[in-house]
Design a protein around this motif. Sequence first.
Motif, PDB file in Angstrom:
ATOM      1  N   GLN A  91       0.831  -1.210   0.000  1.00 18.00           N
ATOM      2  CA  GLN A  91       0.000   0.000   0.000  1.00 18.00           C
ATOM      3  C   GLN A  91       0.868   1.262   0.000  1.00 18.00           C
ATOM      4  O   GLN A  91       0.651   2.199  -0.772  1.00 18.00           O
ATOM      5  CB  GLN A  91      -0.927   0.043   1.231  1.00 18.00           C
ATOM      6  CG  GLN A  91      -2.044  -0.972   1.241  1.00 18.00           C
ATOM      7  CD  GLN A  91      -1.561  -2.403   1.534  1.00 18.00           C
ATOM      8  OE1 GLN A  91      -0.625  -2.616   2.304  1.00 18.00           O
ATOM      9  NE2 GLN A  91      -2.182  -3.389   0.896  1.00 18.00           N
ATOM     10  N   THR A  92       1.858   1.283   0.899  1.00 16.96           N
ATOM     11  CA  THR A  92       2.706   2.480   0.978  1.00 16.96           C
ATOM     12  C   THR A  92       3.576   2.595  -0.275  1.00 16.96           C
ATOM     13  O   THR A  92       3.877   3.694  -0.729  1.00 16.96           O
ATOM     14  CB  THR A  92       3.554   2.473   2.268  1.00 16.96           C
ATOM     15  OG1 THR A  92       4.303   1.248   2.331  1.00 16.96           O
ATOM     16  CG2 THR A  92       2.697   2.582   3.506  1.00 16.96           C
ATOM     17  N   LEU A  97       4.822   5.767  -5.022  1.00 20.79           N
ATOM     18  CA  LEU A  97       5.056   5.804  -6.466  1.00 20.79           C
ATOM     19  C   LEU A  97       4.125   6.802  -7.149  1.00 20.79           C
ATOM     20  O   LEU A  97       4.520   7.565  -8.013  1.00 20.79           O
ATOM     21  CB  LEU A  97       4.858   4.408  -7.074  1.00 20.79           C
ATOM     22  CG  LEU A  97       5.980   3.411  -6.794  1.00 20.79           C
ATOM     23  CD1 LEU A  97       5.611   2.026  -7.315  1.00 20.79           C
ATOM     24  CD2 LEU A  97       7.295   3.877  -7.416  1.00 20.79           C
ATOM     25  N   ARG A  98       2.886   6.808  -6.678  1.00 18.90           N
ATOM     26  CA  ARG A  98       1.896   7.704  -7.274  1.00 18.90           C
ATOM     27  C   ARG A  98       2.227   9.168  -6.981  1.00 18.90           C
ATOM     28  O   ARG A  98       1.903  10.069  -7.745  1.00 18.90           O
ATOM     29  CB  ARG A  98       0.517   7.356  -6.698  1.00 18.90           C
ATOM     30  CG  ARG A  98      -0.548   7.303  -7.769  1.00 18.90           C
ATOM     31  CD  ARG A  98      -1.931   7.333  -7.205  1.00 18.90           C
ATOM     32  NE  ARG A  98      -2.250   6.188  -6.368  1.00 18.90           N
ATOM     33  CZ  ARG A  98      -3.089   6.248  -5.323  1.00 18.90           C
ATOM     34  NH1 ARG A  98      -3.649   7.392  -4.982  1.00 18.90           N
ATOM     35  NH2 ARG A  98      -3.352   5.176  -4.621  1.00 18.90           N
ATOM     36  N   THR A  99       2.873   9.409  -5.844  1.00 13.12           N
ATOM     37  CA  THR A  99       3.139  10.779  -5.417  1.00 13.12           C
ATOM     38  C   THR A  99       4.334  11.403  -6.118  1.00 13.12           C
ATOM     39  O   THR A  99       4.494  12.613  -6.110  1.00 13.12           O
ATOM     40  CB  THR A  99       3.393  10.793  -3.892  1.00 13.12           C
ATOM     41  OG1 THR A  99       2.372  10.043  -3.275  1.00 13.12           O
ATOM     42  CG2 THR A  99       3.375  12.183  -3.333  1.00 13.12           C
ATOM     43  N   GLY A 100       5.208  10.603  -6.701  1.00 11.28           N
ATOM     44  CA  GLY A 100       6.350  11.190  -7.419  1.00 11.28           C
ATOM     45  C   GLY A 100       7.646  11.222  -6.629  1.00 11.28           C
ATOM     46  O   GLY A 100       8.445  12.152  -6.779  1.00 11.28           O
ATOM     47  N   VAL A 120       8.489  -4.354  -5.013  1.00 13.26           N
ATOM     48  CA  VAL A 120       9.162  -3.072  -5.266  1.00 13.26           C
ATOM     49  C   VAL A 120       9.865  -3.143  -6.619  1.00 13.26           C
ATOM     50  O   VAL A 120       9.780  -2.215  -7.429  1.00 13.26           O
ATOM     51  CB  VAL A 120      10.167  -2.748  -4.123  1.00 13.26           C
ATOM     52  CG1 VAL A 120      11.101  -1.614  -4.518  1.00 13.26           C
ATOM     53  CG2 VAL A 120       9.422  -2.382  -2.842  1.00 13.26           C
ATOM     54  N   GLY A 121      10.531  -4.273  -6.875  1.00 15.47           N
ATOM     55  CA  GLY A 121      11.186  -4.454  -8.178  1.00 15.47           C
ATOM     56  C   GLY A 121      10.184  -4.399  -9.320  1.00 15.47           C
ATOM     57  O   GLY A 121      10.351  -3.649 -10.289  1.00 15.47           O
ATOM     58  N   SER A 127      10.186   2.325 -14.655  1.00 13.48           N
ATOM     59  CA  SER A 127      10.744   3.613 -14.214  1.00 13.48           C
ATOM     60  C   SER A 127      12.223   3.497 -13.833  1.00 13.48           C
ATOM     61  O   SER A 127      12.957   4.465 -13.904  1.00 13.48           O
ATOM     62  CB  SER A 127       9.962   4.137 -13.007  1.00 13.48           C
ATOM     63  OG  SER A 127      10.138   3.278 -11.895  1.00 13.48           O
ATOM     64  N   HIS A 128      12.656   2.301 -13.411  1.00 15.96           N
ATOM     65  CA  HIS A 128      14.026   2.106 -12.892  1.00 15.96           C
ATOM     66  C   HIS A 128      14.352   3.086 -11.768  1.00 15.96           C
ATOM     67  O   HIS A 128      15.481   3.567 -11.652  1.00 15.96           O
ATOM     68  CB  HIS A 128      15.068   2.207 -14.005  1.00 15.96           C
ATOM     69  CG  HIS A 128      15.172   0.959 -14.831  1.00 15.96           C
ATOM     70  ND1 HIS A 128      16.132   0.769 -15.780  1.00 15.96           N
ATOM     71  CD2 HIS A 128      14.433  -0.175 -14.824  1.00 15.96           C
ATOM     72  CE1 HIS A 128      15.982  -0.421 -16.337  1.00 15.96           C
ATOM     73  NE2 HIS A 128      14.944  -1.007 -15.775  1.00 15.96           N
TER      74      HIS A 128
END
Length: 259
Positions: A91-92, A97-100, A120-121, A127-128
């Motif tokens: 969730q976090t 990721l969504r927040t930038g 996470v991978g 995006s790497h």
Amino acid sequence: MRIETLGKMHEIEINTWTTVAGPCSAETEDQILQTAREIAQFNCQVLRAGIWKPRTRAGSWQGVGEKGLEWMVRAKREVGIAIATEVKDPQTLELALRTGFDILWIGSRNGTNFSLLEEVGRQTTTSHLPIILKRTMGGDLADWLGAAEYILRFNPHVVLCERGISGFPRETRFVLDIQTAKIAQVESKLPVIVDVSHAAGRRDLIEPMARAVRAAGFNGVMVEVHPDPDRAITDAKQQISLKDFGRLMEKLSEIPLCL
Ligand code: PEP
Ligand code: MN
């Protein structure tokens, strides 16, 4: 490994030398913005702050949560600094990721959470995004590099972070194992940074240890910095003031890069 934040404005070469600094925990918007502005003036490239804190005890404060995301993004936009936070579950991870965020880190308590490492991978395959992987407090080299492999299968941009291991000394919180960290750097060929704050657990050791880390040819340091360290909600004893951080950066710049 390059990090570009705000277009081409800030390019960070994490394979040479990077400083990641900021409070243990995001507490208020002012604290984040003040820290971001000041550390950027001292040429620090990455602002860190824990938004979701994995605490030893369930009853302890668990971090500000989602509202901290906005404070960090504001710091990024207004100051032009890259931002990093710890993700502790799917969730976090998704929220960060969504927040930038420009960099994510996996905390030492999650260094054997293989499904999280893999996720996470997976989520950063295109995006790497650089992922800082902290060593667990009781893990050896094989554990640490093994954990990295779970991410590396999908994303090559892993940065290893030594943060001290459990050991005998009572005067410090953990034992800074720069020996194994050096072996990890040589064997894995990945960048290795060193979190001197969690290893020491006390602010008087930050500067000498950070100097040793730079002289030993690592790729950066992580340092906990707070505008009012004694009043920090978490890890108060090991955080340094903004003024001391400025002094630290000056001292470090006197040491040539030894890569
Ligand atoms: C932190 O960086 O604030 C932290 C909790 O570190 P670690 O996971 O290394 O204990
Ligand atoms: Mn901390």
